[in-house]
Design an enzyme around this catalytic site. Structure first.
Site, PDB file in Angstrom:
ATOM      1  N   ASP A 106      55.569  25.255  10.896  1.00 49.22           N
ATOM      2  CA  ASP A 106      54.935  26.488  10.408  1.00 49.22           C
ATOM      3  C   ASP A 106      53.523  26.630  10.999  1.00 49.22           C
ATOM      4  O   ASP A 106      52.533  26.619  10.278  1.00 49.22           O
ATOM      5  CB  ASP A 106      54.894  26.413   8.870  1.00 49.22           C
ATOM      6  CG  ASP A 106      54.441  27.695   8.212  1.00 49.22           C
ATOM      7  OD1 ASP A 106      54.365  28.720   8.917  1.00 49.22           O
ATOM      8  OD2 ASP A 106      54.153  27.665   6.998  1.00 49.22           O
ATOM      9  N   SER A 152      47.372  29.739   2.324  1.00 45.13           N
ATOM     10  CA  SER A 152      48.243  29.405   3.449  1.00 45.13           C
ATOM     11  C   SER A 152      47.535  29.540   4.787  1.00 45.13           C
ATOM     12  O   SER A 152      46.771  30.478   4.996  1.00 45.13           O
ATOM     13  CB  SER A 152      49.450  30.347   3.487  1.00 45.13           C
ATOM     14  OG  SER A 152      50.391  29.930   2.548  1.00 45.13           O
ATOM     15  N   SER A 158       0.841  -1.194   0.000  1.00 46.65           N
ATOM     16  CA  SER A 158       0.000   0.000   0.000  1.00 46.65           C
ATOM     17  C   SER A 158       0.884   1.255   0.000  1.00 46.65           C
ATOM     18  O   SER A 158       0.415   2.366  -0.172  1.00 46.65           O
ATOM     19  CB  SER A 158      -0.938   0.014   1.209  1.00 46.65           C
ATOM     20  OG  SER A 158      -0.220  -0.016   2.411  1.00 46.65           O
ATOM     21  N   HIS A 214      54.214  31.468   9.088  1.00 43.21           N
ATOM     22  CA  HIS A 214      54.764  32.422   8.107  1.00 43.21           C
ATOM     23  C   HIS A 214      53.762  33.513   7.726  1.00 43.21           C
ATOM     24  O   HIS A 214      54.134  34.520   7.156  1.00 43.21           O
ATOM     25  CB  HIS A 214      55.298  31.676   6.865  1.00 43.21           C
ATOM     26  CG  HIS A 214      54.254  31.261   5.870  1.00 43.21           C
ATOM     27  ND1 HIS A 214      53.763  29.984   5.779  1.00 43.21           N
ATOM     28  CD2 HIS A 214      53.615  31.966   4.903  1.00 43.21           C
ATOM     29  CE1 HIS A 214      52.870  29.912   4.800  1.00 43.21           C
ATOM     30  NE2 HIS A 214      52.759  31.110   4.261  1.00 43.21           N
TER      31      HIS A 214
END
Ligand SMILES: *[C@@H]1O[C@H](CO)[C@@H](O)[C@H](O)[C@H]1NC(C)=O
Ligand SMILES: *[C@@H]1O[C@H](CO)[C@@H](O)[C@H](O)[C@H]1NC(C)=O
Ligand SMILES: *[C@@H]1O[C@H](CO)[C@@H](O)[C@H](O)[C@H]1NC(C)=O
Ligand SMILES: *[C@@H]1O[C@H](CO)[C@@H](O)[C@H](O)[C@H]1NC(C)=O
Ligand SMILES: *[C@@H]1O[C@H](CO)[C@@H](O)[C@H](O)[C@H]1NC(C)=O
Ligand SMILES: *[C@@H]1O[C@H](CO)[C@@H](O)[C@H](O)[C@H]1NC(C)=O
Length: 755
Positions: A563, A684, A266, A513
């Site tokens: 870094d 960066s 159904s 940096h």
């Protein structure tokens, strides 16, 4: 008329084709047509075939919504000439039930887009909406208008919803009001409400529905979300401030979620597929909470098709990811005709009994149960599920009928399908805190709105939680990447741009940096939290080993190991769906986000960077605010082939390659085995991350590249010899911990794992 002749011919042909010889159909096709609309058949005019009527938007089929071809070759309900089958205008329930006020315009019936306004008699003030519009789902917009006078009653006048009548005009403690719906409307919600000591009415506001009334996906996920969140957050660990210290309180309870999806004939296959997808989305959404529920998931018709056994979850042998795969792969095969709704509840009852044996009587007291069933309620075998539901209640309530354990069981019914048996289904719901019965038409939209569930204050602190949208509109970007930060530095009149990521409400992680050598006043961070778009930097922290010239003596002109830098903001940012920290390695929070039982840093790394090729992402600035870059980290045996492309850059030779590209770097880029994107100037400092369910975990940050392929952001593809090098955050945890995990500072510390 042309269409109906064409249709007859088509249906007749299908019968002949299916039955082999002669034009013989099980059920007659005469008088099936509908004025203003059409119909579809699930299996031509064969026995068991379901006819579904379709009307244009703003209309509903009347008097029949569906017909079933029965075993004795007749339709149920039988098509009649009067009243003729036709499409009728959708109407909204009668709003002229307002007490102490006027409704305009007065009309006998109100149709879609009709607007009404409400005014209170003088001396009465209004709560609710003064203007309401009849919506396409058969409901009025806004909320029930109520005119009341300050009479010093304990509870406020609960009003009368459109289409309803109320008995009870006393609003003191323990006074009861009862609601019924007029005409052919039926009541959804609490038919009886009691004025409680806390001045609130028990239960939730009732509403009167027509057969053509539906709940919008947003209404469903708001109501369902609020309610299920109760179950999730009562078990979710919370932070408590005691004195100066933040204490994490973990709750002991267990949440068991039982899901049943009706696949009887159904329900169309399309509905089945969408309910299945909704279940996948639902368990994914729930997994973004820190609670890890046990699941029992089963499809059912006359028998059960179990996808996952809750006992396997308790034993730890079932994994959520496998369950999702199994669900996604589930296809409706040949369906048998029966529907045994009772069977699915019996199954859940049995599982509860097993859990009780496993967990023991005492622990079972701490188990909460949530049952969610997607069905149209058209059962034709197994009898009514009501007695089984009563047993389930007894079990969860520990046979206490005083309401003290009502919070331990919720039964939600998602009523789906073209013809819903509301009278049978509504009494099966259980639980406190809002509606548990939903009439859902648009299951596809419903999935999307499940996202809205996790949008509340209590999940504010969860790192990496974000929204996933199919459509990438700019205004949604902050919700997709709520941790993103734009960094700029000013020197000698020109500015330098970098990316960063919010790691706590007060700290932004970026590349050293990007900010090295600048005074904090020259550094600005852009995070739009709705207060101030630009945040000022207060203090800059660099990794103590960061030194670009450290290996000059080896001929390496620029050396970017370590870094990483953290920028402390002058002010906390406001956490919301648009602004939220990303998860970083080796914190307790990340452990929770990854659902790791083992509390160790290594397990996180093993899970996130386990393959020799791991798909990662980072963002780049574009005219669409940001866009996504797809890259593959080359790990293990693949690593050397990747990093060797650094030879020749800034004096790096084959001999000094390992000195320049230390193990702290993750290498991406190139064309093999996939064409990666490449970082551009301006990328960066950005987070290199991986999504896990609804959570984002930063594993690295963009540091440098072997070539300058592009300037100022943008989605660019790698060349065969261009490579990017990202600082692996797992290698700089000591630094992160020293700054972010430091106790007795003026900021809330992050909790780092011991090892
Ligand atoms: C059937 O009706 C629906 C809704 O009005 C409409 O979208 C559809 O195109 C119709 N189909 C045919 C074959 O006329
Ligand atoms: C067909 O069977 C149903 C019950 O199964 C019965 O109600 C109906 O009257 C029967 N119709 C005919 C035409 O025999
Ligand atoms: C109410 O809606 C019906 C159907 O769309 C329309 O014919 C009627 O003009 C509307 N009435 C008012 C007062 O807008
Ligand atoms: C959780 O369980 C532990 C030991 O099993 C118990 O000491 C602690 O009180 C429990 N906490 C709660 C909130 O029930
Ligand atoms: C339902 O899903 C199955 C398996 O994913 C697919 O084969 C089938 O075509 C889908 N059916 C509909 C109507 O979308
Ligand atoms: C960086 O390394 C060079 C070479 O070892 C050294 O002379 C210099 O003092 C270092 N700079 C800092 C800030 O430590």
């Amino acid at each position: 008329m042309g269409f109906s002749i064409h249709w007859s011919w088509l249906a007749a042909l299908l019968c002949a084709f299916w039955m082999g010889a002669g034009v013989r159909c099980a059920c007659p096709e005469s008088n099936l047509q509908m004025q203003g609309g059409n119909y579809t058949l699930s299996n031509n005019l064969e026995r068991g075939s379901m006819l579904v009527y379709h009307c244009p938007e703003g209309y509903y089929p009347y008097p029949a919504i569906t017909r079933l071809c029965q075993a004795n070759n007749s339709w149920r309900p039988r098509p009649k000439r009067f009243p003729a089958q036709r499409c009728r205008l959708i109407e909204c329930p009668d709003p002229n039930v307002l007490e102490y006020g006027n409704v305009s315009p007065p009309q006998e019936k109100y149709y879609v887009d009709n607007e009404t306004t409400y005014e209170c008699y003088s001396g009465y003030t209004m709560r609710g909406s003064a203007t309401r519009v009849c919506l396409k789902n058969g409901k009025w917009s806004g909320s029930t208008p109520i005119c009341s006078r300050d009479s010093g009653d304990h509870c406020a006048n609960p009003g009368i919803p459109p289409g309803a009548s109320r008995v009870g005009n006393m609003f003191g403690i323990d006074d009861t009001v009862r609601y019924t719906c007029n005409g052919n409307l039926f009541l959804v919600g609490s038919s009886e409400r009691v004025c409680q000591e806390n001045s609130q009415w028990s239960g939730n506001e009732p509403a009167c529905y027509y057969k053509h009334t539906f709940d919008t996906p947003l209404e469903v996920s708001k109501a369902f979300g609020n309610s299920i969140k109760e179950s999730l957050t009562t078990l979710e660990s919370t932070d408590d401030i005691q004195g100066e210290r933040k204490i994490r309180i973990s709750k002991n309870g267990t949440l068991n979620i039982y899901i049943g999806v009706d696949i009887s004939d159904s329900i169309s296959e399309d509905y089945v597929n969408k309910s299945r997808d909704a279940v996948v989305k639902l368990i994914t959404t729930i997994s973004s909470f820190t609670v890890t529920p046990n699941y029992e998931i089963t499809f059912f018709s006359s028998e059960l098709y179990e996808i996952v056994n809750i006992i396997d979850f308790m034993d730890g042998t079932a994994k959520l990811s496998d369950v999702k795969t199994k669900l996604e792969e589930f296809a409706v095969g040949d369906r048998n005709t029966g529907t045994n709704l009772n069977l699915v509840f019996e199954q859940f009852l049995e599982k509860m009994a097993l859990i009780k044996i496993r967990a023991g009587e005492e622990n079972f007291k701490e188990h909460r149960h949530v049952i969610i069933v997607f069905t149209d309620g058209a059962y034709n075998m197994g009898g009514s599920p009501a007695p089984t539901v009563a047993k389930i209640k007894n079990s969860a309530y520990l046979n206490l009928a005083d309401g003290s354990r009502d919070d331990y069981l919720d039964i939600y019914i998602f009523a789906i399908g073209d013809d819903i048996f509301d009278d049978d289904l509504m009494p099966l719901t259980a639980g406190t805190g809002g509606n548990h019965y939903f009439r859902v038409k648009d299951l596809e939209k419903l999935q999307e709105t499940f996202d809205e569930m996790i949008d509340e204050d209590e999940v504010k602190g969860l790192c990496g939680l974000h929204k996933e949208y199919e459509d990438h509109r700019n205004e949604l970007k902050r919700k997709m990447y709520p941790w993103m930060a734009f960094i700029s530095t000013q020197a000698d009149g020109h500015s330098k741009k970098c990316m960063g990521s919010l790691v706590t409400p007060e700290f932004v992680l970026t590349a050293a940096h990007c900010v090295y050598g600048f005074l904090p006043e020259k550094v600005t961070v852009e995070i739009d939290d709705g207060q101030h778009k630009i945040k000022k930097a207060k203090t800059l922290f660099y990794h103590p080993k960061y030194n670009v010239t450290a290996k000059k003596d080896k001929g390496i002109n620029e050396f970017y190991d370590y870094d990483v830098a953290l920028i402390q903001l002058e002010k906390y940012v406001d956490i919301s769906t648009k602004v939220r920290p990303i998860c970083i390695p080796c914190t307790l929070e990340t452990n929770a986000a990854l659902h790791l039982v083992d509390q160790s840093c290594q397990s996180q790394e093993r899970l996130l960077l386990k393959n020799h090729l791991e798909r990662l992402n980072f963002l780049t600035r574009t005219s669409n605010v940001v866009d996504l870059k797809d890259v593959h980290a080359k790990l293990g045996d693949n690593r050397y082939e990747c990093i060797k492309h650094a030879v020749g850059v800034e004096g790096i030779t084959a001999d000094t390659l390992r000195d320049a590209v230390t193990d702290n770097f993750i290498c991406t880029g190139g064309l093999q085995p996939f064409r990666d994107h490449i970082a551009c100037t301006g990328d960066s400092g950005g987070a290199v991350y991986k999504n896990f369910e609804h959570r984002t975990i930063q594993v690295a940050l963009v540091s440098w590249g072997s070539q300058q392929v592009c300037r100022d952001g943008g989605v660019k593809e790698s060349k065969s010899n261009s490579r990017d090098f990202h600082i692996n955050l797992f290698k700089v945890v000591d630094f992160l911990k020293a700054v972010l995990g430091k106790q007795d500072m003026d900021y809330a510390p992050l909790e780092f794992l011991e090892n």
